[in-house]
Design an enzyme around this catalytic site. Sequence first.
Site, PDB file in Angstrom:
ATOM      1  N   SER A   1       5.493  -9.466  -8.335  1.00 24.79           N
ATOM      2  CA  SER A   1       4.758  -9.122  -7.120  1.00 24.79           C
ATOM      3  C   SER A   1       4.007  -7.809  -7.228  1.00 24.79           C
ATOM      4  O   SER A   1       2.987  -7.614  -6.550  1.00 24.79           O
ATOM      5  CB  SER A   1       5.723  -9.074  -5.924  1.00 24.79           C
ATOM      6  OG  SER A   1       6.806  -8.204  -6.207  1.00 24.79           O
TER       7      SER A   1
ATOM      8  N   HIS B   1       5.705  -2.317  -4.918  1.00 22.08           N
ATOM      9  CA  HIS B   1       4.496  -2.877  -4.318  1.00 22.08           C
ATOM     10  C   HIS B   1       3.447  -1.797  -4.078  1.00 22.08           C
ATOM     11  O   HIS B   1       2.252  -2.037  -4.279  1.00 22.08           O
ATOM     12  CB  HIS B   1       4.842  -3.574  -3.000  1.00 22.08           C
ATOM     13  CG  HIS B   1       5.669  -4.803  -3.185  1.00 22.08           C
ATOM     14  ND1 HIS B   1       6.235  -5.499  -2.129  1.00 22.08           N
ATOM     15  CD2 HIS B   1       6.033  -5.487  -4.304  1.00 22.08           C
ATOM     16  CE1 HIS B   1       6.907  -6.540  -2.595  1.00 22.08           C
ATOM     17  NE2 HIS B   1       6.790  -6.554  -3.919  1.00 22.08           N
TER      18      HIS B   1
END
Length: 414
Positions: free
Chosen positions: A151, A203
């Site tokens: 991610s 992230h």
Amino acid sequence: MRRARNMRPNIVSEAGLPTRMSQWWESIPFLTSAVVVVCGIIYLVCLLVGYDSFNEVCFLPSAVVSRFQVYRIYTSILFHGSLLHVVFNMMALVPLGSELERIMGSVRLLYVIILVATSNAIFHVLIALLVAHNPLLTYDYLMNECAIGFSGVLFSMIVIETSLSGVQSRSVFGLFNVPAKWYAFFLLVVFQLLMQNVSLLGHLCGILSGFAYTYGLFNFLIPGTSFYSSIESSSWLSSCVRRPKFIVCTGGNPSGYIPTQTSQNSTTSGLLSGNIWRNLSSFMPQREVSAQSTEDIRFPGRGRTLGAVQGQTASHLHSDSNLQARLLEDSSPNSPLDSSTPSNTQQLSEGRHSVDDVATAAAGVPQNQGAVVSEERIKKLVSMGFDRTQVEVALAAADGDLNVAVEILMSQQG
């Protein structure tokens, strides 16, 4: 007659789903589908053998700094902690990766993934060290946080794809629209609120890497198109290149994949070229548009553009503009010329030669060739019933254009 209960199943509906799945899979480019297969196989193997020691493969800043376990940078993006984790990441990768791979090419996208994965890890370590060793408040949790999954790279790809698309707004799960430059940050907040055990720093570093790429901070690390072409022409990659899903790097305009790149084969550092400071004027850089040719294939021929072609010959034509206007005025029917007057004849002759010289010079043709062309056009207009003197003056004023000259002559007669 009764209808049999055990009817034959609908063959079309049974074959429809596998066929559609096969078509969908074939539409995914080579590298994107390869990443999906590799991540899926790794998860299945871990599930079958019962491997759950993710502390050995995850990105752990303390292990990278103290034991220099650099391999964690790349193993961490290939392993996933759960079925939902790998399925969700791969579903997000398919549209993002397919779009970027069609723009960049398979080999170039692989290089970009490695580049942003490395920069994600560097940003992650630097921020963790800064938080852990700052003099105001020591916080060691980030140094011992174990991050895993693809991610982080996905957030970098979101920023890059948003920048290349040039859109002004993006939809967040179809609920509401947000400005494109804040889209990745909105997703970051949404995932943190809806999911547990989500690495905020992982992230966030992906977003920072995406913006660093779009702002040109990595331009000095991006090779020219010859580098990718040499890889594609190598023998060990020939079997992959021949596959229909493989997208070859065509070496087109780099502005299609690097918004801040200015030359096709430039490998100059963005820090030295000044692109960084120019791009910092806007928060989200836009893709550069290559200059289009001034000649339109729909309208062939030499066109006159205000401020461009006329600007080059303005200094030559300005001195004769009053003469052209005076000649047109003198040649109108309301004030006919007296050809018997020597001064008028001499002035008109000198004016014609001066205007013809300027017109042929502006057209970029020799004077003899211009005279021949003018003589042919003069004969055409004289055959239409116009006076030769007026025809010559009108052609000179119209820069040799027959249509404009006819309009001038018709306006004089009107």
